[in-house]
Design an enzyme around this catalytic site. Structure first.
Site, mmCIF file in Angstrom:
data_model
loop_
_atom_site.group_PDB
_atom_site.id
_atom_site.type_symbol
_atom_site.label_atom_id
_atom_site.label_comp_id
_atom_site.label_asym_id
_atom_site.label_seq_id
_atom_site.Cartn_x
_atom_site.Cartn_y
_atom_site.Cartn_z
ATOM 1 C CB THR A 99 39.085 41.798 36.911
ATOM 2 O OG1 THR A 99 39.385 43.050 36.297
ATOM 3 C CG2 THR A 99 37.760 41.267 36.373
ATOM 4 C CE LYS A 175 38.146 45.922 34.607
ATOM 5 N NZ LYS A 175 39.284 45.708 35.485
ATOM 6 C CE LYS A 243 42.770 38.209 35.744
ATOM 7 N NZ LYS A 243 41.711 39.141 36.217
#
Length: 302
Positions: A99, A175, A243
């Site tokens: 990602t 995503k 994150k």
């Protein structure tokens, strides 16, 4: 015409990467597994992975699967000291699964192109079980040539490949949308489960009832049982979410888009990491709520 069996480097043998590498192996490909954890590499070799130094085989590789944690690790693997891209033949392809921000994916694709290497922006979803079963969903963007080159490997590791066009970055954008929902759903599940506990609803009863009602979600059904069992063995860790939700908020900031629910969920994962829970399963975010409400979760001492 793309050959049906590839020489593959699978870089990153974590909970997702190991399953991906094994799925590629079962698909008939020759696979070199690479990880900073020597035990994982040895385990993969024992399972049928190629022996020997990847550097010696790099020039013959067809595909490099990069399943590491983040953008920094992706860049290091591709272009850092000992990076793989300069060693690849022209026409080899990188399948980038982490990602990352869309702008980063575009930068990696451009740098790969300098070496004649193809790049697929291909973040993944489905968890460790689907990775191990070759049943991932992949949100992919890249040139038609890249999709053709990677088709045999994609067939081995994915149940569904969403082809999102030839502009690299579109996969990473999708995503980010998925991670916004997934992170919020985990945090909301934890909030709802612990709220129920204040009203005498046990975690087991919560799962039994809510999983059959409109308030359910895939994340609820997958993660709530971890809390009910008091088992926080990491399938996907708390540390993933600062994150990933941080990436979502960075993209939102650039788009001048307000995402307050995402921000609230992010803070709960940050709080969990601050409690020392970063390496535990992400369902451990429930411990933040339990601490604040002075609740005792299953498996905890009273």
């Amino acid at each position: 015409m793309t050959k049906n069996t590839h020489k593959v480097a699978a870089i990153g043998l974590g909970s997702m990467g190991y399953g991906i590498a094994m799925s590629a192996l079962r698909g008939g490909h020759s696979v070199w597994g690479v990880d900073i954890n020597a035990d994982q590499m040895a385990r993969f070799v024992e399972a049928g992975g190629e022996r020997g130094n990847l550097a010696d085989a790099a020039g013959e590789l067809d595909t490099v699967i990069v399943a590491v944690l983040n953008a920094a690790q992706t860049e290091a693997v591709l272009f850092g000291e000992g990076g793989i891209v300069p060693k690849l033949r022209a026409g080899a392809a990188v399948l980038s699964c982490a990602t990352v921000p869309p702008a980063f994916a575009k930068e990696m694709a451009a740098r790969c192109a300098v070496s004649g290497v193809l790049y697929l922006d291909a973040p993944i979803s489905g968890g460790a079980v689907k990775a191990a079963n070759g049943a991932l969903s992949i949100m992919a963007a890249g040139s038609p040539e890249t999709f053709v080159a990677l088709a045999p490997v994609l067939d081995s590791i994915a149940e569904t490949v969403f082809e999102l066009g030839d502009e690299v970055g579109a996969g990473s954008a999708m995503k980010a949308v998925n991670q916004l929902l997934a992170g919020v759903h985990i945090a909301t599940m934890a909030e709802a489960l612990t709220f129920g506990m204040t009203q005498g609803v046990t975690p087991d009863k919560f799962i039994e009832v809510i999983s059959k009602c409109a308030g359910t979600s895939w994340m609820l059904e997958n993660r709530a049982p971890h809390i009910a069992a008091g088992d926080y063995t990491p399938h996907s860790s708390v540390n993933i979410w600062p994150k990933d939700l941080g990436i979502v908020l960075d993209i939102a900031k650039d788009a001048q888009f307000s995402a307050p629910i995402t921000a609230a969920a992010l803070q709960q994962f940050v709080a969990a990491a601050g409690m020392g829970l970063g390496a535990e399963d992400d369902a451990a975010v429930a411990k933040v709520y339990a601490r604040n409400a002075q609740l005792t979760l299953p498996g905890e001492e009273t």
